[in-house]
Design a protein around this motif. Structure first.
Motif, short mmCIF file in Angstrom:
data_model
loop_
_atom_site.label_atom_id
_atom_site.label_comp_id
_atom_site.label_asym_id
_atom_site.label_seq_id
_atom_site.Cartn_x
_atom_site.Cartn_y
_atom_site.Cartn_z
N MET A 227 35.47 39.40 34.43
CA MET A 227 35.15 40.38 33.39
C MET A 227 33.71 40.31 32.84
O MET A 227 33.17 41.35 32.44
CB MET A 227 36.15 40.28 32.23
CG MET A 227 37.52 40.82 32.55
SD MET A 227 37.53 42.46 33.28
CE MET A 227 37.23 43.47 31.84
N PRO A 228 33.09 39.10 32.76
CA PRO A 228 31.74 39.09 32.18
C PRO A 228 30.75 40.04 32.86
O PRO A 228 29.74 40.41 32.27
CB PRO A 228 31.30 37.63 32.32
CG PRO A 228 32.57 36.88 32.25
CD PRO A 228 33.56 37.73 32.98
N SER A 229 31.04 40.43 34.11
CA SER A 229 30.13 41.37 34.77
C SER A 229 30.38 42.81 34.33
O SER A 229 29.59 43.71 34.62
CB SER A 229 30.26 41.24 36.30
OG SER A 229 31.60 41.38 36.66
N VAL A 230 31.50 43.02 33.63
CA VAL A 230 31.80 44.37 33.11
C VAL A 230 31.25 44.47 31.69
O VAL A 230 31.76 43.82 30.78
CB VAL A 230 33.33 44.63 33.11
CG1 VAL A 230 33.65 46.01 32.59
CG2 VAL A 230 33.90 44.43 34.48
N LYS A 231 30.23 45.22 31.52
CA LYS A 231 29.63 45.38 30.19
C LYS A 231 29.66 46.86 29.79
O LYS A 231 29.15 47.70 30.52
CB LYS A 231 28.18 44.91 30.19
CG LYS A 231 28.01 43.42 30.42
CD LYS A 231 27.84 42.68 29.13
CE LYS A 231 27.61 41.21 29.40
NZ LYS A 231 27.96 40.36 28.30
N VAL A 232 30.27 47.13 28.66
CA VAL A 232 30.26 48.49 28.12
C VAL A 232 29.70 48.37 26.70
O VAL A 232 30.17 47.53 25.92
CB VAL A 232 31.69 49.08 28.08
CG1 VAL A 232 31.65 50.53 27.62
CG2 VAL A 232 32.36 48.98 29.43
N LEU A 233 28.70 49.14 26.39
CA LEU A 233 28.00 49.08 25.10
C LEU A 233 27.50 47.67 24.81
O LEU A 233 27.45 47.22 23.66
CB LEU A 233 28.92 49.54 23.95
CG LEU A 233 29.44 50.97 23.99
CD1 LEU A 233 30.43 51.21 22.85
CD2 LEU A 233 28.30 51.97 23.89
N GLY A 234 27.20 46.92 25.85
CA GLY A 234 26.65 45.57 25.70
C GLY A 234 27.69 44.49 25.48
O GLY A 234 27.33 43.33 25.30
N VAL A 235 28.97 44.85 25.47
CA VAL A 235 30.01 43.82 25.29
C VAL A 235 31.05 43.89 26.41
O VAL A 235 31.20 44.91 27.07
CB VAL A 235 30.74 43.95 23.92
CG1 VAL A 235 29.82 43.66 22.76
CG2 VAL A 235 31.37 45.32 23.77
N THR B 215 23.56 36.42 37.90
CA THR B 215 24.13 36.25 39.24
C THR B 215 24.07 34.80 39.72
O THR B 215 24.07 34.54 40.92
CB THR B 215 23.39 37.14 40.26
OG1 THR B 215 22.00 36.77 40.25
CG2 THR B 215 23.54 38.60 39.95
N LEU B 216 23.99 33.86 38.79
CA LEU B 216 23.89 32.45 39.18
C LEU B 216 25.18 31.98 39.85
O LEU B 216 26.27 32.26 39.36
CB LEU B 216 23.65 31.58 37.95
CG LEU B 216 22.25 31.51 37.37
CD1 LEU B 216 22.28 30.70 36.08
CD2 LEU B 216 21.28 30.89 38.34
N ASP B 217 25.02 31.26 40.95
CA ASP B 217 26.17 30.66 41.62
C ASP B 217 26.06 29.14 41.60
O ASP B 217 27.04 28.44 41.44
CB ASP B 217 26.23 31.10 43.09
CG ASP B 217 26.65 32.54 43.20
OD1 ASP B 217 27.49 32.96 42.40
OD2 ASP B 217 26.13 33.24 44.09
N THR B 218 24.82 28.68 41.81
CA THR B 218 24.57 27.24 41.88
C THR B 218 23.42 26.89 40.95
O THR B 218 22.47 27.66 40.84
CB THR B 218 24.18 26.87 43.33
OG1 THR B 218 25.18 27.38 44.21
CG2 THR B 218 24.08 25.36 43.52
#
Lengths: 277, 172
Positions: free
Chosen positions: B21-29, A259-262
């Protein structure tokens, strides 16, 4: 036949581009593309965060915020403890050995915002909105707002830079374990390495090293790539294998890397590679 | 016009991939939107168009990631070979071959990326990467392709049936 020519052309051009990219010839192109993409990506990140927040805490947003605030406070306090303990030990060592009290020069930072994250599953990297123009160079150390170690600058463009996180599979940090009740005693040294799942593992710890869950882990300064006493995290679990030559532990990074922003880039500390002749 | 649409689609996917998208993780990817978009385009529109769209999407992806420029173009290029599945029509449905193309392209993408990263000096733990990145990526990308493919198929014009004589019709 057309497919064969296409394949040959694409492979040749791709390999040439990769070589040129490695020689930094294409840096201006990548800098320009990040300049154009940064505002849009920032907007998308904020939108995604809002949506994520909505789903996470539709009914308990205050609790979420309180949680976030407490996490930051814990990180700050842990940093203070780690720095204090190390400074105390260091002063004691120096007084005993040399009789000299050595202070560390005041650090200088460049504050940067995260603008993008590498989507590849093979690395953990973040893009920031500061670059060579702001005095950044490859290898410089990056901290979170709370003082926890985030990683190092891995690639610098004119106005942007990519960071390699401590959880990247190619990251290795020489660390020391501040074991509770071991004040003044011998310190366990090891290497914290990243993994493909974004995990952080403490390896190469001597078999007789004293380490328990919750023990703080800081940079040791060995190798000259990181300053001493930067908080990396705390031990989450310790592997117990009596026959093993080295002990192993899983670490919880002090900084919440997802959750890094800065971030803060230390520009006053030059890693060994940059400080050399 | 169609390549302008492809450019806009690939650009949107590349930007989403680097930001949200990086915040969307399914099966770790994280699902690879650019790959899914390109593979679905290749299946829906054919190998000829894939030859143009793959380099466009690859360059756009490279410019928004930390990979050297050229990596994604090289890693996405097997899609053009895999697009032949559309012409072969091994099964009556186009949906299943599309998922198979996306899954195979994901594996090829991971292998080529790993080879490039190894060649430029970034250590890649091949065994772990195959198990923890390549295989889950195949499943996750195929899963997301099941969402992306139907609207793309719906928006794309159907191949016209051309009559060659009485009682016969061939789909081109």
């Amino acid at each position: 036949m057309r497919l064969l020519w296409w394949t040959l052309a694409v492979v040749s051009i791709s390999l040439l581009s990769i070589t040129l990219s490695q020689n930094r010839t294409l840096d201006p192109l990548q800098n320009t593309s990040l300049t154009i993409a940064a505002p849009v990506e920032n907007g998308l990140r904020e939108l995604a965060d809002s949506i994520s927040d909505f789903f996470k805490g539709a009914f308990n947003r205050d609790l979420e915020r309180e949680n976030e605030r407490l996490r930051e406070e814990i990180e700050l306090l842990q940093t203070e403890i780690a720095t204090g303990e190390d400074a105390q030990r260091r002063a004691q060592e120096l007084e005993e050995a040399l009789g000299v009290k050595q202070g560390r020069p005041e650090d200088q930072f460049v504050v940067a915002d995260i603008i993008a994250q590498d989507p590849s599953g093979l690395k953990r990297a973040l893009a920031i909105d500061r670059g060579a123009e702001d005095g950044l160079d490859e290898g410089m150390v990056v901290l979170s707002k709370g003082g926890g170690l985030v990683g190092t600058v891995s690639r610098v463009y004119e106005d942007f830079a990519w960071l390699r996180l401590i959880t990247d599979p190619n990251s290795a940090v020489n660390v020391v374990v501040l074991s509770e009740g071991e004040e003044g005693g011998s310190l366990a040294r090891g290497v914290a390495t990243g993994g493909l799942r974004g995990d952080l593992t403490l390896e190469m710890l001597p078999a007789d090293a004293k380490i328990g869950e919750g023990d703080l882990v800081t940079t040791s300064g060995l190798g000259g790539n990181y300053p001493r006493a930067l908080l990396l995290g705390s031990a989450k679990s310790v592997e117990e294998k009596p026959q093993a030559v080295f002990r192993k532990a899983t670490l919880e990074p002090a900084a919440d890397l997802s959750t890094l922003d800065t971030v803060l880039v230390i520009t006053s500390f030059l890693p060994a590679r940059l400080a050399g002749p | 016009m169609k390549y302008l649409v492809a450019f806009a689609g690939a650009l949107s996917c590349a930007m989403l991939a680097a930001s949200a998208m990086p915040s969307v993780k399914v099966l770790g990817v994280t699902p690879d939107l650019v790959l899914i978009f390109t593979a679905c385009w290749a299946v829906v529109r054919g190998q000829g168009e894939a030859m143009v769209v793959v380099p466009i999407a690859g360059v756009l992806r490279d410019l928004t990631t930390s990979d050297p420029v050229g990596t994604s173009v090289l890693a996405l290029s097997p899609i053009v070979l895999l697009a032949v599945a559309r012409e072969l029509r091994p099964v009556e449905s186009e949906f299943l071959p599309a998922l198979a193309v996306v899954a195979s392209a994901s594996l090829a993408y991971a292998l080529v990326s790993m080879a490039v990263l190894t060649a430029i000096g970034d250590g890649v733990p091949w065994g772990t990467a195959l198990l923890r990145v390549a295989v889950p990526s195949m499943l996750v990308n195929a899963l997301f392709a099941a969402i992306v493919y139907p609207p793309m198929r719906w928006m794309s014009p159907r191949p016209k049936a051309v009559s060659f004589g009485v009682g016969s019709a061939v789909r081109l």
